[in-house]
Design a protein around this motif. Structure first.
Motif, short mmCIF file in Angstrom:
data_model
loop_
_atom_site.label_atom_id
_atom_site.label_comp_id
_atom_site.label_asym_id
_atom_site.label_seq_id
_atom_site.Cartn_x
_atom_site.Cartn_y
_atom_site.Cartn_z
N GLU A 1 -52.43 15.17 -5.81
CA GLU A 1 -51.51 14.51 -4.36
C GLU A 1 -50.61 15.78 -4.00
OE1 GLU A 1 -49.52 11.35 -3.21
OE2 GLU A 1 -51.00 10.14 -4.13
N GLY A 2 -50.38 15.96 -2.55
CA GLY A 2 -50.29 17.39 -1.53
C GLY A 2 -49.89 18.67 -2.31
N ALA A 3 -51.86 19.44 -3.05
CA ALA A 3 -51.87 20.16 -2.58
C ALA A 3 -51.73 21.43 -1.97
CB ALA A 3 -53.25 20.25 -3.99
N ILE A 4 -52.01 21.37 -1.13
CA ILE A 4 -52.51 21.62 0.01
C ILE A 4 -51.37 20.94 1.18
CG2 ILE A 4 -54.06 21.92 1.99
CD1 ILE A 4 -54.92 22.96 -0.65
N ASP A 5 -50.63 22.22 1.64
CA ASP A 5 -49.66 22.18 2.69
C ASP A 5 -49.52 21.89 4.05
OD1 ASP A 5 -49.57 25.16 3.85
OD2 ASP A 5 -48.16 25.61 2.68
#
Ligand SMILES: O=C(O)CCC(=O)C(=O)O
Length: 304
Positions: free
Chosen positions: A27-31
């Motif tokens: 989750e949330g790896a790509i800003d």
């Protein structure tokens, strides 16, 4: 695989989850900044698609697509067709995940963006990927980025934990036509009661190994489910040309990401060699030219 104290983006427990179960959700790896670039790039193709009445080499549309109400099924090879997708996959955070899992360098294979449009975007039946594009080993893996928030209604990616090291299923029908999915009677040997449905906010990343059984339900929601997928293998794993989609995977297919100074080697049946460069796109003439003006002698090391 990278030693866990040198990880670029993943946490050690996420690497361990991938190794043990054949998949992982990050989750949330790509800003937000990356996500906005990717969404804008995707929007450019949706705009282009308004002029289409049938699919072309880059954009696959649904039969009920119209210019007023576009319905895209897939972008083919987005990495070859837009700099934002290329940067993400070949040097950005998705490349970092590939390098965390495969070591550096790693080899890029292909990309696609599956839209699964709202209200009826099609299911993907249970299958494994490796039969579609066999390689010299089972290191290939696919990394997906959800470009929108994805919930149960939208047909998230579902993975059967542990299936990456299990049976390799026959994706042909009984009449030997390629269906690309596991036969219904074989599904009794797949632990479908254990499927992990990978969902999350936009920017969540899915990773699955080429042997993992996976699929997804239709999208019944009123929101498209864009999933940007990139496939990589270990640097010394090669696609077997002449089988499946290998050979039609795009211009960038085969490029190394990460540490390009490492020697290019190939391992077949446990024996490693420094194989010749890839001349499939030109550059090779004959053995006479490449060996130059020398004469082979029976005396070891003697040439002239
Ligand atoms: O888009 C999906 O839900 C799954 C895609 C997939 O499995 C594939 O393209 O191989």
């Amino acid at each position: 695989m990278t030693s866990t104290n040198e990880l670029r983006l993943m946490k050690a427990e996420q690497v361990d989850h991938y190794v043990a179960h054949g998949y992982v959700l990050i989750e949330g790896a790509i800003d937000r900044a990356w996500l906005e670039r990717l969404q804008a790039a995707s929007d450019e193709f949706v705009e282009q698609s308004r002029a289409l009445t049938k699919s072309n080499a880059d954009i696959d549309i649904e039969p009920n697509h119209t210019s007023q109400a576009p319905r895209l099924r897939r972008l083919t090879n987005p990495v070859d067709n837009h700099p934002a997708f290329a940067e993400l996959a070949l040097g950005g955070p998705i490349a970092d995940i590939a390098l965390d899992l495969l070591g550096s360098p790693a080899r890029y294979h292909h990309s696609k963006l599956n839209y699964k449009w709202s209200q009826g975007g099609t299911s993907v039946e249970w299958h494994q990927d490796i039969q579609y594009w066999p390689h010299t080993d089972f290191t290939p893996l696919t990394i997906g980025v959800y470009l929108a928030d994805v919930d149960d209604e939208m047909g998230p990616m579902g993975i059967v934990p542990g299936s990456q090291s299990g049976e390799l299923f026959n994706l042909y029908d009984h009449d030997q036509s390629w269906t690309g999915n596991i036969r219904t009677e074989d599904l009794s040997r797949v632990a479908l009661d254990t499927v992990d449905w990978l969902k999350g906010p936009a920017g969540s990343v899915t990773v699955h190994n080429c042997g993992a059984v996976h699929g997804s339900m239709p999208n019944e929601s009123d929101r498209p489910r864009p999933l940007l997928l990139q496939t990589y293998s270990a640097a010394d794993s090669y696609p077997l040309l002449g089988v499946g989609t290998n050979g039609r995977t795009g211009r960038s297919s085969g490029v190394l990401i990460g540490d390009s100074s490492a020697p290019d080697t190939l391992t077949v049946q446990g024996r490693t060699m420094a194989a010749a460069p890839d001349w499939s796109r030109g550059g090779y003439t004959t053995i006479f030219d490449v060996q130059g003006p020398r004469t082979c002698s029976s005396e070891a090391g003697t040439t002239r």
